[in-house]
Write a protein that holds these residues in place. Structure first.
Motif, PDB file in Angstrom:
ATOM      1  N   UNK A 154       0.894  -1.161   0.000  1.00  9.59           N
ATOM      2  CA  UNK A 154       0.000   0.000   0.000  1.00  9.59           C
ATOM      3  C   UNK A 154       0.929   1.206   0.000  1.00  9.59           C
ATOM      4  N   UNK A 155       0.863   2.011  -1.044  1.00 11.97           N
ATOM      5  CA  UNK A 155       1.833   3.094  -1.246  1.00 11.97           C
ATOM      6  C   UNK A 155       1.180   4.458  -1.045  1.00 11.97           C
ATOM      7  N   UNK A 156       1.872   5.323  -0.296  1.00 13.94           N
ATOM      8  CA  UNK A 156       1.479   6.730  -0.152  1.00 13.94           C
ATOM      9  C   UNK A 156       2.582   7.565  -0.794  1.00 13.94           C
ATOM     10  N   UNK A 157       2.197   8.617  -1.513  1.00 18.32           N
ATOM     11  CA  UNK A 157       3.168   9.501  -2.157  1.00 18.32           C
ATOM     12  C   UNK A 157       2.877  10.935  -1.745  1.00 18.32           C
ATOM     13  N   UNK A 158       3.912  11.653  -1.318  1.00 20.11           N
ATOM     14  CA  UNK A 158       3.785  13.065  -1.018  1.00 20.11           C
ATOM     15  C   UNK A 158       5.024  13.779  -1.530  1.00 20.11           C
ATOM     16  N   UNK A 159       4.952  15.084  -1.593  1.00 20.70           N
ATOM     17  CA  UNK A 159       6.064  15.883  -2.112  1.00 20.70           C
ATOM     18  C   UNK A 159       6.714  16.632  -0.964  1.00 20.70           C
ATOM     19  N   UNK A 160       8.057  16.659  -0.967  1.00 17.86           N
ATOM     20  CA  UNK A 160       8.752  17.478   0.024  1.00 17.86           C
ATOM     21  C   UNK A 160       8.778  18.923  -0.484  1.00 17.86           C
ATOM     22  N   UNK A 161       9.233  19.876   0.309  1.00 21.32           N
ATOM     23  CA  UNK A 161       9.224  21.274  -0.116  1.00 21.32           C
ATOM     24  C   UNK A 161      10.056  21.561  -1.372  1.00 21.32           C
ATOM     25  N   UNK A 162      10.967  20.637  -1.718  1.00 19.81           N
ATOM     26  CA  UNK A 162      11.804  20.820  -2.903  1.00 19.81           C
ATOM     27  C   UNK A 162      11.233  20.134  -4.134  1.00 19.81           C
ATOM     28  N   UNK A 163      10.067  19.529  -3.994  1.00 14.30           N
ATOM     29  CA  UNK A 163       9.462  18.825  -5.115  1.00 14.30           C
ATOM     30  C   UNK A 163       9.926  17.390  -5.256  1.00 14.30           C
ATOM     31  N   UNK A 164      10.662  16.860  -4.275  1.00 17.60           N
ATOM     32  CA  UNK A 164      11.089  15.467  -4.314  1.00 17.60           C
ATOM     33  C   UNK A 164       9.927  14.599  -3.834  1.00 17.60           C
ATOM     34  N   UNK A 165       9.623  13.557  -4.595  1.00 14.55           N
ATOM     35  CA  UNK A 165       8.556  12.646  -4.208  1.00 14.55           C
ATOM     36  C   UNK A 165       9.061  11.696  -3.128  1.00 14.55           C
ATOM     37  N   UNK A 166       8.289  11.602  -2.049  1.00 12.54           N
ATOM     38  CA  UNK A 166       8.573  10.679  -0.959  1.00 12.54           C
ATOM     39  C   UNK A 166       7.480   9.621  -0.984  1.00 12.54           C
ATOM     40  N   UNK A 167       7.886   8.359  -1.017  1.00 19.13           N
ATOM     41  CA  UNK A 167       6.941   7.240  -1.000  1.00 19.13           C
ATOM     42  C   UNK A 167       7.026   6.578   0.361  1.00 19.13           C
ATOM     43  N   UNK A 168       5.876   6.307   0.955  1.00 25.56           N
ATOM     44  CA  UNK A 168       5.799   5.538   2.190  1.00 25.56           C
ATOM     45  C   UNK A 168       5.101   4.229   1.844  1.00 25.56           C
ATOM     46  N   UNK A 169       5.750   3.094   2.137  1.00 25.02           N
ATOM     47  CA  UNK A 169       5.221   1.779   1.791  1.00 25.02           C
ATOM     48  C   UNK A 169       4.775   1.063   3.057  1.00 25.02           C
ATOM     49  N   UNK A 170       3.563   0.514   2.998  1.00 21.84           N
ATOM     50  CA  UNK A 170       3.000  -0.248   4.102  1.00 21.84           C
ATOM     51  C   UNK A 170       2.560  -1.613   3.586  1.00 21.84           C
ATOM     52  N   UNK A 171       2.452  -2.589   4.464  1.00 21.41           N
ATOM     53  CA  UNK A 171       1.980  -3.893   4.019  1.00 21.41           C
ATOM     54  C   UNK A 171       0.542  -3.799   3.483  1.00 21.41           C
ATOM     55  N   UNK A 172       0.289  -4.519   2.406  1.00 24.89           N
ATOM     56  CA  UNK A 172      -1.070  -4.576   1.856  1.00 24.89           C
ATOM     57  C   UNK A 172      -1.910  -5.538   2.691  1.00 24.89           C
ATOM     58  N   UNK A 173      -3.112  -5.097   2.990  1.00 23.07           N
ATOM     59  CA  UNK A 173      -4.120  -5.941   3.623  1.00 23.07           C
ATOM     60  C   UNK A 173      -5.443  -5.619   2.939  1.00 23.07           C
ATOM     61  N   UNK A 174      -6.296  -6.600   2.721  1.00 22.50           N
ATOM     62  CA  UNK A 174      -7.568  -6.337   2.038  1.00 22.50           C
ATOM     63  C   UNK A 174      -8.408  -5.243   2.695  1.00 22.50           C
ATOM     64  N   UNK A 175      -8.273  -5.070   4.001  1.00 24.18           N
ATOM     65  CA  UNK A 175      -9.070  -4.051   4.704  1.00 24.18           C
ATOM     66  C   UNK A 175      -8.472  -2.650   4.623  1.00 24.18           C
ATOM     67  N   UNK A 176      -7.304  -2.491   3.993  1.00 30.32           N
ATOM     68  CA  UNK A 176      -6.703  -1.163   3.868  1.00 30.32           C
ATOM     69  C   UNK A 176      -7.660  -0.211   3.160  1.00 30.32           C
ATOM     70  N   UNK A 177      -7.769   0.991   3.669  1.00 30.77           N
ATOM     71  CA  UNK A 177      -8.613   2.024   3.070  1.00 30.77           C
ATOM     72  C   UNK A 177      -7.732   3.069   2.395  1.00 30.77           C
ATOM     73  N   UNK A 178      -8.233   3.649   1.329  1.00 33.96           N
ATOM     74  CA  UNK A 178      -7.566   4.757   0.648  1.00 33.96           C
ATOM     75  C   UNK A 178      -8.215   6.039   1.160  1.00 33.96           C
ATOM     76  N   UNK A 179      -7.437   6.875   1.849  1.00 35.72           N
ATOM     77  CA  UNK A 179      -7.958   8.117   2.416  1.00 35.72           C
ATOM     78  C   UNK A 179      -7.446   9.353   1.693  1.00 35.72           C
ATOM     79  N   UNK A 180      -6.332   9.220   0.988  1.00 36.42           N
ATOM     80  CA  UNK A 180      -5.788  10.324   0.207  1.00 36.42           C
ATOM     81  C   UNK A 180      -6.372  10.305  -1.200  1.00 36.42           C
ATOM     82  N   UNK A 181      -5.727  11.030  -2.097  1.00 33.82           N
ATOM     83  CA  UNK A 181      -6.143  11.027  -3.491  1.00 33.82           C
ATOM     84  C   UNK A 181      -5.842   9.652  -4.083  1.00 33.82           C
TER      85      UNK A 181
END
Length: 164
Positions: free
Chosen positions: A129-156
């Motif tokens: 389950x991947x989250x992507x955000x941008x740092x103040x310099x425009x660098x993409x930061x990815x946060x990776x979590x284990x996938x589980x069927x109950x995971x919800x998508x709360x961001x875009x």
């Protein structure tokens, strides 16, 4: 200074991040880059999901620490998966920095409470389950979590990739 002596600040709770997961380079010199990181640095070839764009994953032990993405004349599939980025040499070829984490729901709530925008997608084929955000310099930061069927998508929500 011991690791415990570092100020944790007001970010994610201690223990939510496990460490650096991988970094990704976009390159028009795929074979030369593979040669450098295997021969000079000592990484080894390993399996890579069947993404619809060319690349290689290089490993330290059992962990893929370097994701190489080939920049080609037809990058439609690459852009669909990672987004468009101007091709550049030097540090401009860094696509994103990825950190592996725990406690997905807590992290999502933390980001939302800060008003931090983020994109996310679920990739069950590789158990992530991947989250992507941008740092103040425009660098993409990815946060990776284990996938589980109950995971919800709360961001875009990002589309699930078509991985064969």
């Amino acid at each position: 200074m011991s690791p415990q002596a570092h100020d944790q600040g007001t970010g994610l709770p201690a223990g939510n991040l496990l460490g650096l997961d991988h970094f990704t380079l976009r390159t028009s010199r795929l074979e030369q880059t593979v040669e450098f990181f295997t021969r000079v640095i000592g990484l080894s070839y390993g399996p890579r999901p069947a993404f619809r764009f060319p690349g290689r994953w290089l490993y330290v032990g059992a962990h893929p620490v370097l994701h190489l993405v080939a920049v080609t004349a037809d990058d439609r599939q690459l852009h669909a998966y990672l987004g468009e980025q101007e091709s550049a040499d030097g540090s401009g070829c860094v696509d994103h920095i990825s950190l592996r984490g725990t406690h997905l729901a807590e992290t999502q709530q933390h980001l939302l409470s800060l008003g931090q925008t983020f994109r996310e997608r679920i990739v069950p084929q590789i158990g992530e389950h991947q989250l992507f955000l941008e740092d103040p310099n425009g660098v993409t930061i990815e946060l990776i979590f284990p996938y589980r069927p109950e995971n919800a998508v709360l961001g875009e929500a990002m589309p699930r990739p078509d991985i064969g």
